[in-house]
Design a protein around this motif. Structure first.
Motif, PDB file in Angstrom:
ATOM      1  N   CYS A 147      13.161  -8.091  -1.222  1.00 16.85           N
ATOM      2  CA  CYS A 147      13.557  -9.222  -2.064  1.00 16.85           C
ATOM      3  C   CYS A 147      13.890  -8.753  -3.486  1.00 16.85           C
ATOM      4  O   CYS A 147      13.598  -7.621  -3.883  1.00 16.85           O
ATOM      5  N   CYS A 150      11.235  -7.248  -5.716  1.00 20.13           N
ATOM      6  CA  CYS A 150      10.666  -5.952  -5.323  1.00 20.13           C
ATOM      7  C   CYS A 150      11.648  -4.782  -5.420  1.00 20.13           C
ATOM      8  O   CYS A 150      11.218  -3.635  -5.498  1.00 20.13           O
ATOM      9  N   CYS A 202      10.072 -10.653   2.992  1.00 14.12           N
ATOM     10  CA  CYS A 202      10.394  -9.472   2.192  1.00 14.12           C
ATOM     11  C   CYS A 202       9.814  -8.265   2.903  1.00 14.12           C
ATOM     12  O   CYS A 202       8.603  -8.189   3.128  1.00 14.12           O
ATOM     13  N   GLU A 205       6.935  -6.437   1.086  1.00 11.99           N
ATOM     14  CA  GLU A 205       5.670  -7.155   0.954  1.00 11.99           C
ATOM     15  C   GLU A 205       5.021  -7.492   2.290  1.00 11.99           C
ATOM     16  O   GLU A 205       3.801  -7.674   2.357  1.00 11.99           O
TER      17      GLU A 205
HETATM   18 ZN   LIG Z   1       9.505  -8.637  -2.233  1.00 17.78          ZN
END
Ligand SMILES: [Zn+2]
Length: 229
Positions: A147, A150, A202, A205
């Motif tokens: 994402c 990140c 994501c 994550e």
């Molecule tokens: Zn992310």
């Protein structure tokens, strides 16, 4: 095996049982090139009933049309088909996997859109090839990817990519330069007249997915898949 799987009737004859199937695998399968890949592909074929056409992906914008297995593994970052019973696969680990379908026309496609793919607009090239096969009213599914909060990049890289695709411009959750590839791909699909569904996640994550940023060279690959059955 699947983080997302949906089936859509192929209009205008839903009674025929013809369907478009869209899926994204999860980290329980590792589809990276290697000795074990044949076994993983066999498991995927068992689960879906189709063989998958693969690509040698190089972060480009070439699109190939495939009409059956047995054509080797072309070097390209997107593929399209109107052939029933043939799966299309695109493999990722942070880049954006995009699956496309026009159920009524019976045309499907997949694209691998990383930073270079976004700059080169591989998704629009894919849409154009699908239109050449008769697709009119397309839907895209933008799969799990790293994402914009990140995907940290150098400031110069953010400037370069945003100069081409402005909606990629982002900041990380900790305030440094970043790119939002999903936003960029979404904008490109909208400009091409394609309605988009986002499949959340994501990759950095969410450990249900493979992530190159998280796992480095050891990272596996997951896949976006589509087929007409
Ligand atoms: Zn992310």
């Amino acid at each position: 095996m699947f983080a997302f799987r949906e089936t859509f009737a192929l209009d205008p004859d839903p009674a025929s049982g013809s369907r478009v199937e869209v899926a994204f695998t999860d980290a329980s399968l590792d589809l990276r090139e290697g000795d074990r890949l044949d076994g993983v592909l066999a498991a995927l074929t068992d689960a879906t009933g189709v063989d998958f056409a693969r690509l040698h992906q190089i972060h480009g914008a070439d699109v190939v049309e495939v009409d059956g297995p047995g054509h080797g593994i072309p070097t390209a970052d997107a593929q399209v088909t109107a052939a029933r019973g043939l799966g299309l696969m695109v493999r990722v680990a942070d880049c954006v996997p995009v699956v496309l379908a026009d159920a009524a026309a019976g045309v499907v496609g997949v694209a691998h859109a990383g930073r270079r793919g976004a700059e080169l607009d591989v998704v629009t090239r894919t849409v154009e090839r699908m239109r050449a096969l008769g697709a009119v009213d397309m839907t895209a599914w933008v799969g799990p990817h790293i994402c914009g909060r990140c995907y940290e990049v150098p400031a110069t890289m953010r400037e370069e990519v945003a100069a081409v695709v402005p909606t990629t411009y982002a900041d990380t959750g900790w305030g440094t330069p970043a790119l939002d590839l999903g936003a960029g791909v979404f904008t490109q699909l909208a400009a091409a007249g394609v309605a988009t569904t986002t499949v959340p996640g994501c990759t950095l994550e969410d450990e249900r997915f493979h992530s190159h940023r998280r796992d480095g060279a050891a990272a596996g690959r997951f896949a976006g898949l589509v087929w007409l059955s």
